[in-house]
Scaffold this motif. Structure first.
Motif, short mmCIF file in Angstrom:
data_model
loop_
_atom_site.label_atom_id
_atom_site.label_comp_id
_atom_site.label_asym_id
_atom_site.label_seq_id
_atom_site.Cartn_x
_atom_site.Cartn_y
_atom_site.Cartn_z
N GLN A 1 66.71 68.55 55.92
CA GLN A 1 65.41 67.91 55.73
C GLN A 1 65.09 67.87 54.24
O GLN A 1 65.36 68.82 53.52
N LEU A 2 64.55 66.72 53.81
CA LEU A 2 64.17 66.55 52.41
C LEU A 2 62.67 66.26 52.36
O LEU A 2 62.20 65.33 53.00
N GLN A 3 61.94 67.05 51.60
CA GLN A 3 60.49 66.90 51.51
C GLN A 3 60.12 66.56 50.08
O GLN A 3 60.16 67.41 49.19
N ALA A 4 59.73 65.30 49.88
CA ALA A 4 59.36 64.83 48.55
C ALA A 4 57.88 65.00 48.33
O ALA A 4 57.07 64.87 49.26
N SER A 5 57.51 65.25 47.09
CA SER A 5 56.10 65.38 46.73
C SER A 5 55.92 65.01 45.28
O SER A 5 56.89 64.87 44.53
N GLY A 6 54.66 64.83 44.88
CA GLY A 6 54.35 64.57 43.49
C GLY A 6 53.92 63.16 43.17
O GLY A 6 53.55 62.87 42.04
N GLY A 7 53.97 62.27 44.15
CA GLY A 7 53.53 60.91 43.89
C GLY A 7 52.02 60.84 43.70
O GLY A 7 51.30 61.80 43.93
N GLY A 8 51.58 59.67 43.25
CA GLY A 8 50.16 59.48 43.04
C GLY A 8 49.87 58.29 42.18
O GLY A 8 50.76 57.46 41.93
N LEU A 9 48.65 58.22 41.72
CA LEU A 9 48.20 57.13 40.86
C LEU A 9 48.22 57.59 39.40
O LEU A 9 47.68 58.66 39.09
N VAL A 10 48.81 56.78 38.55
CA VAL A 10 48.88 57.11 37.14
C VAL A 10 48.68 55.84 36.32
O VAL A 10 49.06 54.74 36.77
N GLN A 11 48.11 55.99 35.15
CA GLN A 11 47.89 54.82 34.29
C GLN A 11 49.18 54.44 33.57
O GLN A 11 50.06 55.29 33.36
N PRO A 12 49.31 53.18 33.21
CA PRO A 12 50.48 52.77 32.42
C PRO A 12 50.63 53.65 31.17
O PRO A 12 49.64 53.95 30.50
N GLY A 13 51.86 54.04 30.90
CA GLY A 13 52.14 54.92 29.78
C GLY A 13 52.07 56.39 30.13
O GLY A 13 52.46 57.24 29.32
N GLY A 14 51.60 56.69 31.32
CA GLY A 14 51.46 58.07 31.75
C GLY A 14 52.75 58.65 32.30
O GLY A 14 53.80 57.99 32.30
N SER A 15 52.65 59.89 32.75
CA SER A 15 53.81 60.61 33.28
C SER A 15 53.52 61.16 34.66
O SER A 15 52.36 61.39 35.03
N LEU A 16 54.59 61.36 35.39
CA LEU A 16 54.49 61.92 36.73
C LEU A 16 55.79 62.66 37.01
O LEU A 16 56.87 62.24 36.56
N SER A 17 55.68 63.75 37.76
CA SER A 17 56.87 64.51 38.12
C SER A 17 56.99 64.60 39.63
O SER A 17 56.06 65.02 40.31
N LEU A 18 58.12 64.17 40.14
CA LEU A 18 58.40 64.25 41.56
C LEU A 18 59.31 65.44 41.85
O LEU A 18 60.17 65.79 41.04
N SER A 19 59.10 66.01 43.02
CA SER A 19 59.95 67.10 43.48
C SER A 19 60.45 66.80 44.88
O SER A 19 59.78 66.10 45.65
N CYS A 20 61.62 67.30 45.19
CA CYS A 20 62.17 67.14 46.53
C CYS A 20 62.81 68.46 46.93
O CYS A 20 63.82 68.86 46.35
N ALA A 21 62.21 69.11 47.90
CA ALA A 21 62.73 70.38 48.39
C ALA A 21 63.60 70.14 49.61
O ALA A 21 63.19 69.45 50.55
N ALA A 22 64.79 70.70 49.59
CA ALA A 22 65.74 70.51 50.68
C ALA A 22 65.83 71.76 51.54
O ALA A 22 65.70 72.89 51.06
N SER A 23 66.05 71.53 52.81
CA SER A 23 66.27 72.62 53.74
C SER A 23 67.28 72.18 54.78
O SER A 23 67.41 70.99 55.07
N GLY A 24 68.00 73.14 55.29
CA GLY A 24 68.96 72.82 56.35
C GLY A 24 70.25 72.19 55.87
O GLY A 24 71.06 71.75 56.69
N ILE A 25 70.45 72.12 54.54
CA ILE A 25 71.68 71.59 54.00
C ILE A 25 72.21 72.57 52.96
O ILE A 25 71.47 73.41 52.46
#
Length: 114
Positions: A1-25
């Protein structure tokens, strides 16, 4: 199972960090990646990191995005900087085993807008 998180709304030029936690592999032996799919478009590769740590990026991501992994936490990350409206998409975490079996996460929405 892969659980992604960290998405959202950001202004142009901004930054965002996504994470994906894995289990069962067996995370450490799998290649990991991030794909994205914008409305009306096909899913495309954003970045990939192999089990040995080698990386490759889509041309649109080079110089702005960084993929990394933490095998101890079974987590893959995508740091996105200098975001543009055209980066708006649902971002999917991907894992591929040494025998080429694919796993997909549920996706996390990134919206770049002022």
């Amino acid at each position: 199972q892969l659980q992604a998180s960290g998405g959202g709304l950001v202004q142009p030029g901004g930054s965002l960090s996504l994470s994906c936690a894995a289990s069962g592999i067996i995370f450490s032996i799998n290649d990991m990646g991030w794909y994205r799919q914008a409305p009306g478009k096909q899913r495309e590769l954003v970045a990939r990191i192999t089990s040995s740590g080698s990386t490759n990026y889509a041309e649109t991501a080079k110089g702005r995005f960084t993929i990394s992994r933490d095998n101890a936490k079974s987590t893959v990350y995508l740091q996105m900087n200098s975001l543009k409206p055209e980066d708006t998409a649902v971002y999917y975490c991907h894992s591929m085993t040494p025998t080429y079996f694919n796993y997909w996460g549920q996706g996390t929405l990134v919206t770049v807008s002022s």
